[in-house]
Design an enzyme around this catalytic site. Structure first.
Site, short mmCIF file in Angstrom:
data_model
loop_
_atom_site.label_atom_id
_atom_site.label_comp_id
_atom_site.label_asym_id
_atom_site.label_seq_id
_atom_site.Cartn_x
_atom_site.Cartn_y
_atom_site.Cartn_z
N GLY A 120 0.81 -1.22 0.00
CA GLY A 120 0.00 0.00 0.00
C GLY A 120 0.84 1.26 0.00
O GLY A 120 0.33 2.35 -0.29
N ASP A 121 2.13 1.12 0.32
CA ASP A 121 3.08 2.23 0.26
C ASP A 121 3.99 2.14 -0.96
O ASP A 121 4.23 3.14 -1.64
CB ASP A 121 3.96 2.25 1.52
N THR A 122 4.54 0.95 -1.21
CA THR A 122 5.56 0.85 -2.26
C THR A 122 4.97 0.94 -3.67
O THR A 122 5.64 1.44 -4.58
CB THR A 122 6.36 -0.45 -2.10
#
Length: 423
Positions: free
Chosen positions: A182-184
């Site tokens: 969800g971040d990368t």
């Protein structure tokens, strides 16, 4: 502007990036740019990026300047401390932005504008600036969302973007992906968008505001669930280790673990698999001839394949299937360190760590260039390690730097006083 020498290599050498981001999404984006040769200035508040204190710490590290999390995604960067809440600190960023190529931040909408550091405010003094924002739900400049002010982390974007909804055992509850996708994923989209804006600037001479919403990025990466619903009205649920449209395609048991095997959608891979299994009759059976036939009989196919793989070790399966059918063992972190492919590709790199008399290992960039050198990995900076040098590089006199330190506008390790440990 770069006062601390950066490696004179990499396709982005010569670009300067102001990294005002924290946690994972923004720093992962700027890590990609740093790995490709850009000079990335990691700007932190006086207390540092929150990930500095999140470990994990190596045995024997009494300094605890940062742990593996911070080291991994902030390698190849220079570090400075600037307090953006102070007018003098905001002015330092404006001065750095006058000659920077790129600025990356991941605050919620309006935060930077209230400090006089929004895109329009900085573009007025540097029209060539590319300003990249990675926010939970995007920026109102590119589309006003009813939830644009909500805070977000990896787990939230995984959940809302549909990733959790198809991950986990069939019929069971949603399960988050192990890594921080969800971040990368948003970080990688942001890096691509930033480089597209760099290319555009070569033509127009002007910068651009680049916006990536974390929620949006996960939806884009989960594209299959969108067309499944649009085309067939299917609402996909947790899929376990199989694939709803391909068979056999998934995770299968071995005597000593698990393996991944994909004998679809190419039907000839199914025939090859059947030959290796000693069941050429299955490969010739019209009931299993095409991928769609096998999907319709998925439980039978998966049972047959699982029964066969379960009789062999992972090494035996690699010997039987490697190079014939798309195949690979399910690795653990421990097995990655012994993997000959990763060694040949220099994917696990040793890097210095403050407070340790030995190097530590982190994952390297997967981007390679034919004829290029092996990627160089430099350790992450100490808190504000390069503050003075960077400020000198953009024209600050020693008395100016001392004044800013006294005011608390800048900070970190001072090369006029204490020094980072010798490594």
């Amino acid at each position: 502007m770069a006062a601390v020498p950066a490696p004179a290599s990499g396709p982005l050498h010569g670009l300067t990036v102001l990294d005002l981001s924290r946690m994972l999404a923004g720093p992962f984006c700027t890590m990609v740019l740093a790995d490709l040769g850009a000079t990335v200035l990691k700007v932190e508040p006086p207390f540092g990026d929150m990930t500095r204190a999140q470990g994990p710490y190596a045995e024997g590290d009494e300094l605890k300047a940062y742990g593996g999390y911070f080291q991994s995604v902030n390698r190849n960067k220079q570090g400075l401390v600037v307090d953006l809440t102070k007018p003098e600190g905001a002015e330092v960023i404006r001065r750095l932005a006058t000659t920077a190529d790129i600025l990356v931040e991941n605050y919620r909408p309006g935060v930077m504008e209230r400090r006089g550091l929004g895109y329009e405010q900085l573009a007025a003094i540097n029209p060539r600036l590319i300003y990249t924002a990675v926010r939970g739900f995007g920026d109102p400049r590119t589309g006003v969302s009813p939830i644009q002010d909500w805070p977000s982390y990896d787990i939230v974007s995984q959940a809302m973007g549909g990733l959790l909804g198809i991950t986990g055992p069939v019929g069971g509850p949603p399960v988050k992906a192990g890594p921080g996708l969800g971040d990368t994923l948003p970080a990688l989209f942001a890096a691509v968008g930033t480089l597209a804006a760099v290319r555009e600037r070569e033509i127009t001479g002007h910068g651009r505001f680049v916006d990536v919403g974390m929620y949006d990025a996960v939806v884009a990466a989960c594209e299959r669930i969108v067309y499944q619903y649009a085309y067939q009205g299917v609402v996909p649920g947790p899929e376990g280790n199989a694939h709803p449209l391909l068979c056999p395609f998934g995770i299968f048991p071995a005597r000593d673990g698990f393996v991944a095997l994909a004998a679809a959608p190419a039907d000839h891979h199914w025939v090859l698999l059947c030959e290796v299994m000693g069941r050429p009759d299955l490969g010739a059976d019209p009931r299993y001839a095409h991928n769609t036939d096998r999907v319709a009989r998925q439980s039978v196919v998966l049972g047959l394949v699982s029964e066969w793989t379960g009789r062999h070790t992972r090494a035996e399966l690699a010997e039987l299937l490697g190079g014939k059918v798309p195949f690979g063992p399910v690795n653990t972190a421990e097995s990655l360190f012994d993997d000959p492919h990763l060694k040949a590709r220099s994917m696990l790199q040793q890097v210095e760590h403050p407070g340790l008399d030995r190097p530590v290992t982190i994952a390297a960039t997967p981007i390679r260039f034919a004829g290029g050198a092996e990627p160089v990995v430099r350790r992450a900076p100490l808190l504000g390690e390069h503050t003075d040098a960077v400020l000198r590089g953009c024209g600050y006199a020693e008395e100016d730097i001392a004044r800013l330190r006294t005011a608390g506008a800048v900070g970190g390790v001072s090369d006029a006083g204490s020094h980072p440990p010798t490594l």
